[in-house]
Design an enzyme around this catalytic site. Structure first.
Site, mmCIF file in Angstrom:
data_model
loop_
_atom_site.group_PDB
_atom_site.id
_atom_site.type_symbol
_atom_site.label_atom_id
_atom_site.label_comp_id
_atom_site.label_asym_id
_atom_site.label_seq_id
_atom_site.Cartn_x
_atom_site.Cartn_y
_atom_site.Cartn_z
ATOM 1 N N ASP A 94 114.616 -14.122 -28.113
ATOM 2 C CA ASP A 94 113.636 -15.087 -27.634
ATOM 3 C C ASP A 94 114.382 -16.128 -26.804
ATOM 4 O O ASP A 94 115.387 -16.687 -27.267
ATOM 5 C CB ASP A 94 112.952 -15.768 -28.828
ATOM 6 C CG ASP A 94 111.447 -15.837 -28.668
ATOM 7 O OD1 ASP A 94 110.999 -16.162 -27.556
ATOM 8 O OD2 ASP A 94 110.734 -15.562 -29.647
ATOM 9 N N ASP A 194 109.835 -17.281 -23.616
ATOM 10 C CA ASP A 194 108.835 -18.102 -24.288
ATOM 11 C C ASP A 194 108.222 -19.103 -23.313
ATOM 12 O O ASP A 194 108.939 -19.840 -22.629
ATOM 13 C CB ASP A 194 109.493 -18.850 -25.459
ATOM 14 C CG ASP A 194 108.533 -19.787 -26.158
ATOM 15 O OD1 ASP A 194 107.567 -19.294 -26.758
ATOM 16 O OD2 ASP A 194 108.739 -21.023 -26.069
ATOM 17 N N GLU A 251 105.992 -14.234 -22.130
ATOM 18 C CA GLU A 251 104.810 -14.740 -22.813
ATOM 19 C C GLU A 251 103.920 -15.439 -21.790
ATOM 20 O O GLU A 251 104.193 -16.565 -21.390
ATOM 21 C CB GLU A 251 105.182 -15.719 -23.933
ATOM 22 C CG GLU A 251 103.967 -16.190 -24.706
ATOM 23 C CD GLU A 251 104.223 -17.414 -25.574
ATOM 24 O OE1 GLU A 251 103.450 -17.639 -26.517
ATOM 25 O OE2 GLU A 251 105.197 -18.151 -25.297
ATOM 26 N N HIS A 325 103.782 -13.595 -34.256
ATOM 27 C CA HIS A 325 104.010 -14.769 -35.097
ATOM 28 C C HIS A 325 103.045 -15.913 -34.814
ATOM 29 O O HIS A 325 102.989 -16.876 -35.580
ATOM 30 C CB HIS A 325 105.447 -15.267 -34.916
ATOM 31 C CG HIS A 325 105.736 -15.752 -33.526
ATOM 32 N ND1 HIS A 325 105.795 -14.897 -32.445
ATOM 33 C CD2 HIS A 325 105.961 -17.002 -33.037
ATOM 34 C CE1 HIS A 325 106.049 -15.603 -31.353
ATOM 35 N NE2 HIS A 325 106.161 -16.867 -31.684
ATOM 36 N N ASP A 326 102.266 -15.823 -33.734
ATOM 37 C CA ASP A 326 101.316 -16.879 -33.388
ATOM 38 C C ASP A 326 99.878 -16.544 -33.758
ATOM 39 O O ASP A 326 98.960 -17.281 -33.398
ATOM 40 C CB ASP A 326 101.385 -17.164 -31.879
ATOM 41 C CG ASP A 326 102.578 -18.023 -31.502
ATOM 42 O OD1 ASP A 326 103.006 -18.848 -32.337
ATOM 43 O OD2 ASP A 326 103.094 -17.872 -30.382
#
Length: 548
Positions: A94, A194, A251, A325-326
């Site tokens: 990430d 990210d 993302e 994870h979101d």
């Protein structure tokens, strides 16, 4: 793009603890590489492991060149990369590029004043006493502006302890390239970028035009602005000089398909694929929005998937995912009996991962892991929503029962490996994130069951690697709301994929019904041009050579 990976997302804190402190770590991941290889994935995405005060679970980076001590050491990381590569598994990190922690040395220097060379690494604005520079809102609530000194403010799109970087400053862009090159030189195969769509902001003098009072979400002023592509291409082209086969997943949460095409244009040095959150839309609920189950609108999902399949053309590939994870875990978005959950989990995998695109599987998903109820309400980290729910008259028990259905922290619980061991094999110490009950699924319980969710994932991923499901064109066919049907075609090979995501039997009539079933979960019947699927069942048909 030089490869079509099957990505497995690991939330390091929750995957495997090796040093008995209740926190997952790099050595723990290394211990589980054979499991991941056997599953059939080819690339591991690690959520942030940089040194961090953990205000936002590692997305607040204090030192990009150091591993956070809770995860281990740089030597541990090198060993993990080497062990992964020995097994043919690639590693992507990430990469947090929009902001840093306020504990980063750059920001500490920047606070010393406008004359400091690091001041321009961040975004600043002045305003008259008692006023904010504009009415833009942070994604974490409140204003994007945090005061420091006399009428001066710094910009933070997320938490106030996560100041945004100034990508207009060439020195910042050079620093970010140096950081990425450092990790590439250590053997990393790529990055998940990210929040890259936010690195450029509009003129701070521009307010959101509204009659509403208080800060307003201002996506049009801090997301997907044209200069993002220029800075992104500059960044990636520099990295590809060092590693030509670099893999980049971006993302792009709010991106429509036209922007998805721009961000993945194969004629430029941009992303290989991007993740959009446009797939998922929730159905209306009588509950308070802060507590409502995020029940999926499956018509919207199929429509968006078809838009991305057709809109990206034959160049880039969409990202295929149900969980990350979101988000709350996908099984928590369906009201389904406990007996049917494993069946549904299998059909969800069929519905998504055999489509044209790059699978991105969230740890535990291959077991049919759900969002779990956390031990304390505070662990959900949703203070504003909790206040709203209490004010609306919900009891504490009602709130606690509904929170796992909605919030992302309930999707970050420890990986359940083995019920015969303490804390299901994740750790013999109290886990960093505790749940009220054990997970109802484990790896060892499914490992040798031919009809398990884990076995189904292994079979599906093996099928996914075949040319038809890697390179074949796709058409999503009209069907009932909770029935997913699509065709894949490559030369004279054709496949028909059907997944029933409902508790009732469903039928599909079509002109093309191959006779050879190569994969199924649950029961089905074929009668001439009609296929009938039992509840939560799915099947994959491929024409044989005689039919071609």
């Amino acid at each position: 793009m030089l490869m079509q990976p099957i990505i497995y997302q690991i939330y390091p804190k929750s995957f495997q603890d090796s040093n008995h402190d209740g926190i997952g770590d790099l050595k723990g991941i290394e211990q589980r590489l054979d499991y991941l290889k056997d599953l059939g994935v080819t690339m591991l995405w690690l959520n942030p492991i940089y040194k961090s005060p953990q205000v936002d679970n590692g997305y607040d980076v204090a030192d990009y060149y150091q591993i956070d001590p809770s995860f281990g050491t740089l030597a541990d990381f090198k060993a993990l990369v080497a062990a992964a590569h020995e097994r043919g598994l690639k590693i992507i990190m990430d990469f947090v590029m929009n902001h840093t922690s306020d504990e980063h040395p750059w920001f500490k220097e920047a606070l010393k004043g406008a004359d400091n060379p690091y001041h321009d690494y961040y975004l600043w604005q002045t305003a008259p006493s008692g006023q904010l520079p504009n009415n833009w809102a942070s994604f974490f609530g409140g204003s994007v502006w945090e005061p420091v000194g006399h009428n001066e403010y710094y910009f933070h799109l997320f938490d106030k302890r996560m100041p945004d970087l100034n990508w207009h400053n060439r020195k910042v862009r050079q620093e970010m390239v140096k950081i990425a090159q450092y990790w590439l030189n250590l053997g990393v195969d790529g990055f998940r970028l990210d929040a890259f769509i936010h690195i450029v902001k509009a003129d701070f003098k521009q307010n959101v035009i509204t009659a509403k009072k208080g800060p307003q979400i201002a996506e049009e002023y801090y997301a997907n602005l044209p200069l993002v592509q220029e800075y992104l291409e500059e960044f990636i082209s520099e990295l590809k000089q060092l590693k030509p086969d670099l893999f980049i997943i971006g993302e792009a949460a709010s991106a429509e398909v036209s922007l998805g095409f721009d961000y993945t244009n194969p004629k430029r040095d941009l992303c290989d694929t991007v993740v959009t959150f446009r797939y998922f839309k929730e159905k209306p609920s009588p509950d308070l929005p802060a507590l409502a189950r995020q029940t999926l609108d499956l018509v919207h999902l199929k429509t968006e998937l078809s838009k991305w399949q057709q809109g990206l053309g034959l160049g880039a590939l969409p990202t295929l995912y149900w969980n990350n994870h979101d988000l709350p875990r996908v099984l928590s978005r369906f009201e389904v009996s406990s007996e049917a959950k494993e069946k549904l989990a299998k059909s969800l995998a069929v519905a998504m991962y055999l489509q044209r695109g790059i699978p991105c599987i969230y740890y535990g998903e291959e077991l049919g892991l759900e969002s779990l109820e956390l031990k304390t309400v505070e662990a959900y980290q949703e203070k504003l929503e909790l206040k709203q729910a209490l004010a609306a008259g919900y009891s504490q028990n009602q709130i606690e029962a509904k929170l796992p259905l909605k919030y992302k922290m309930a999707a970050r619980t420890p990986m359940p490996w083995d019920d015969t061991k303490v804390h299901q094999g994740f750790s013999d110490a109290t886990p960093w994130l505790e749940t009220k009950e054990k997970a109802p699924v484990t790896v060892t319980a499914q490992l040798h069951r031919a009809d398990s969710c884990l076995s189904a994932y292994k079979q599906l991923l093996a099928l996914k690697k075949t040319p038809l499901f890697t390179a074949g064109q796709e058409i999503i066919l009209p069907s009932a709301e909770d029935l997913v049907v699509f065709e894949r075609q490559l030369n004279n090979k054709r496949a028909l994929v059907l997944a029933n995501l409902s508790a009732k039997s469903q039928s599909f009539k079509g002109e093309f019904i191959p006779q050879t079933c190569v994969f199924k979960t649950g029961e089905y019947q074929v009668d001439k041009q009609e296929i009938r699927l039992a509840a939560y069942s799915s099947c994959v048909f491929i024409n044989d050579e005689e039919e071609a």
